[in-house]
Design a protein around this motif. Structure first.
Motif, PDB file in Angstrom:
ATOM      1  N   ASP A  52     -59.193  48.922  26.251  1.00 34.05           N
ATOM      2  CA  ASP A  52     -60.473  49.288  26.858  1.00 34.05           C
ATOM      3  C   ASP A  52     -61.318  50.177  25.955  1.00 34.05           C
ATOM      4  N   GLN A  53     -60.689  51.115  25.271  1.00 33.50           N
ATOM      5  CA  GLN A  53     -61.435  52.096  24.486  1.00 33.50           C
ATOM      6  C   GLN A  53     -61.775  51.637  23.071  1.00 33.50           C
ATOM      7  N   PHE A  54     -60.899  50.844  22.452  1.00 33.70           N
ATOM      8  CA  PHE A  54     -61.070  50.537  21.038  1.00 33.70           C
ATOM      9  C   PHE A  54     -61.562  49.125  20.752  1.00 33.70           C
ATOM     10  N   LEU A  55     -61.903  48.387  21.779  1.00 40.61           N
ATOM     11  CA  LEU A  55     -62.483  47.061  21.575  1.00 40.61           C
ATOM     12  C   LEU A  55     -63.843  46.972  22.277  1.00 40.61           C
ATOM     13  N   PRO A  56     -64.772  47.860  21.928  1.00 40.29           N
ATOM     14  CA  PRO A  56     -66.051  47.869  22.631  1.00 40.29           C
ATOM     15  C   PRO A  56     -66.897  46.623  22.381  1.00 40.29           C
ATOM     16  N   ASP A  57     -66.657  45.910  21.285  1.00 44.40           N
ATOM     17  CA  ASP A  57     -67.445  44.713  20.995  1.00 44.40           C
ATOM     18  C   ASP A  57     -66.956  43.484  21.757  1.00 44.40           C
ATOM     19  N   GLY A  78     -65.800  41.345  30.416  1.00 46.86           N
ATOM     20  CA  GLY A  78     -64.805  40.676  31.255  1.00 46.86           C
ATOM     21  C   GLY A  78     -63.458  40.520  30.579  1.00 46.86           C
ATOM     22  N   TRP A  79     -63.482  40.134  29.297  1.00 45.56           N
ATOM     23  CA  TRP A  79     -62.241  39.997  28.549  1.00 45.56           C
ATOM     24  C   TRP A  79     -61.565  41.349  28.346  1.00 45.56           C
ATOM     25  N   ARG A  80     -62.362  42.334  27.953  1.00 47.17           N
ATOM     26  CA  ARG A  80     -61.807  43.664  27.700  1.00 47.17           C
ATOM     27  C   ARG A  80     -61.172  44.245  28.962  1.00 47.17           C
ATOM     28  N   VAL A  81     -61.899  44.191  30.050  1.00 50.64           N
ATOM     29  CA  VAL A  81     -61.379  44.744  31.305  1.00 50.64           C
ATOM     30  C   VAL A  81     -60.188  43.934  31.798  1.00 50.64           C
ATOM     31  N   GLY A  82     -60.256  42.613  31.680  1.00 48.40           N
ATOM     32  CA  GLY A  82     -59.143  41.775  32.124  1.00 48.40           C
ATOM     33  C   GLY A  82     -57.860  42.062  31.364  1.00 48.40           C
ATOM     34  N   LEU A  83     -57.961  42.151  30.045  1.00 53.56           N
ATOM     35  CA  LEU A  83     -56.779  42.456  29.234  1.00 53.56           C
ATOM     36  C   LEU A  83     -56.263  43.867  29.512  1.00 53.56           C
ATOM     37  N   ALA A  84     -57.178  44.815  29.618  1.00 49.68           N
ATOM     38  CA  ALA A  84     -56.761  46.193  29.895  1.00 49.68           C
ATOM     39  C   ALA A  84     -56.070  46.287  31.249  1.00 49.68           C
ATOM     40  N   ALA A 113     -50.667  39.010  24.734  1.00 47.28           N
ATOM     41  CA  ALA A 113     -50.650  38.984  23.270  1.00 47.28           C
ATOM     42  C   ALA A 113     -51.305  37.711  22.726  1.00 47.28           C
ATOM     43  N   LEU A 114     -51.047  36.582  23.354  1.00 45.83           N
ATOM     44  CA  LEU A 114     -51.678  35.335  22.903  1.00 45.83           C
ATOM     45  C   LEU A 114     -53.189  35.376  23.091  1.00 45.83           C
ATOM     46  N   VAL A 115     -53.636  35.918  24.201  1.00 45.21           N
ATOM     47  CA  VAL A 115     -55.079  36.059  24.418  1.00 45.21           C
ATOM     48  C   VAL A 115     -55.668  36.983  23.355  1.00 45.21           C
ATOM     49  N   MET A 116     -54.961  38.047  23.030  1.00 46.00           N
ATOM     50  CA  MET A 116     -55.442  38.968  21.993  1.00 46.00           C
ATOM     51  C   MET A 116     -55.515  38.275  20.629  1.00 46.00           C
ATOM     52  N   VAL A 117     -54.553  37.421  20.330  1.00 40.92           N
ATOM     53  CA  VAL A 117     -54.584  36.670  19.067  1.00 40.92           C
ATOM     54  C   VAL A 117     -55.828  35.793  19.024  1.00 40.92           C
ATOM     55  N   VAL A 130     -58.610  36.243  20.682  1.00 44.14           N
ATOM     56  CA  VAL A 130     -59.768  37.125  20.580  1.00 44.14           C
ATOM     57  C   VAL A 130     -59.968  37.589  19.144  1.00 44.14           C
ATOM     58  N   VAL A 131     -58.892  37.975  18.486  1.00 39.10           N
ATOM     59  CA  VAL A 131     -58.996  38.459  17.109  1.00 39.10           C
ATOM     60  C   VAL A 131     -59.419  37.313  16.170  1.00 39.10           C
ATOM     61  N   LEU A 132     -58.834  36.146  16.347  1.00 40.19           N
ATOM     62  CA  LEU A 132     -59.167  35.026  15.466  1.00 40.19           C
ATOM     63  C   LEU A 132     -60.596  34.534  15.646  1.00 40.19           C
ATOM     64  N   LEU A 133     -61.052  34.488  16.881  1.00 37.24           N
ATOM     65  CA  LEU A 133     -62.403  34.000  17.137  1.00 37.24           C
ATOM     66  C   LEU A 133     -63.463  35.078  17.051  1.00 37.24           C
ATOM     67  N   GLY A 134     -63.027  36.327  17.104  1.00 37.23           N
ATOM     68  CA  GLY A 134     -63.966  37.441  16.986  1.00 37.23           C
ATOM     69  C   GLY A 134     -65.038  37.453  18.078  1.00 37.23           C
ATOM     70  N   TRP A 135     -64.629  37.177  19.312  1.00 32.50           N
ATOM     71  CA  TRP A 135     -65.599  37.167  20.410  1.00 32.50           C
ATOM     72  C   TRP A 135     -66.247  38.524  20.569  1.00 32.50           C
ATOM     73  N   GLU A 136     -67.561  38.527  20.642  1.00 32.57           N
ATOM     74  CA  GLU A 136     -68.301  39.759  20.824  1.00 32.57           C
ATOM     75  C   GLU A 136     -69.132  39.673  22.089  1.00 32.57           C
ATOM     76  N   GLY A 137     -69.452  40.844  22.621  1.00 34.33           N
ATOM     77  CA  GLY A 137     -70.233  40.912  23.866  1.00 34.33           C
ATOM     78  C   GLY A 137     -71.682  40.636  23.670  1.00 34.33           C
TER      79      GLY A 137
END
Length: 130
Positions: free
Chosen positions: A54-59, A63-69, A117-121, A123-130
């Motif tokens: 929640d705190q370190f992925l502001p970009d 919905g994704w950030r809150v869902g994962l958190a 973890a798979l969702v995070m992978v 997210v990191v690979l696609l670089g989804w931004e808000g």
């Protein structure tokens, strides 16, 4: 349901646990306590991971950030509750000379953590931004 209520009451009444059955070898009780503490460390790590997402992925999209958190935080809460419940059940089983209780919770927790973890992978690979 009655068994669940009984177990929750035992969480706060360790003297009642000691009154049941025979005292097991102290090494087994200490091993049970170490397992309990390992589950609590896991719970704290999951909770910390939830806050970190929640705190370190502001970009990341809100919905994704809150869902994962929330998934990590919920897993941490469940893990901490399961820790004390498992400790009580194991302590009672050892005192009564019964088999230790089995649980599907470790497999469920592993699947939740793997999914996050798979969702995070992704997210990191696609670089989804808000």
């Amino acid at each position: 349901m009655i068994e669940l209520v009984r177990n929750v009451r035992m969480w706060f009444a360790p003297a009642r646990i000691r009154a049941e059955g025979d005292t097991p070898d102290y090494r087994f009780s200490l091993a049970n306590e170490r397992t309990f503490l390992a589950w609590l460390r896991t719970a704290l790590a999951l909770i910390g991971g939830g806050f970190a997402v929640d705190q370190f992925l502001p970009d990341l999209r809100w919905g994704w950030r809150v869902g994962l958190a929330l998934a990590l935080l919920a897993a941490g809460v469940l893990c901490s509750l399961r820790a004390v419940n498992h400790w009580v059940r194991c302590e009672r089983a050892m005192r009564q000379g019964e088999d230790l209780p089995s649980s599907r919770f470790p497999a469920l927790l592993s699947l939740v953590v793997a999914f996050v973890a798979l969702v995070m992978v992704v997210v990191v690979l696609l670089g989804w931004e808000g």
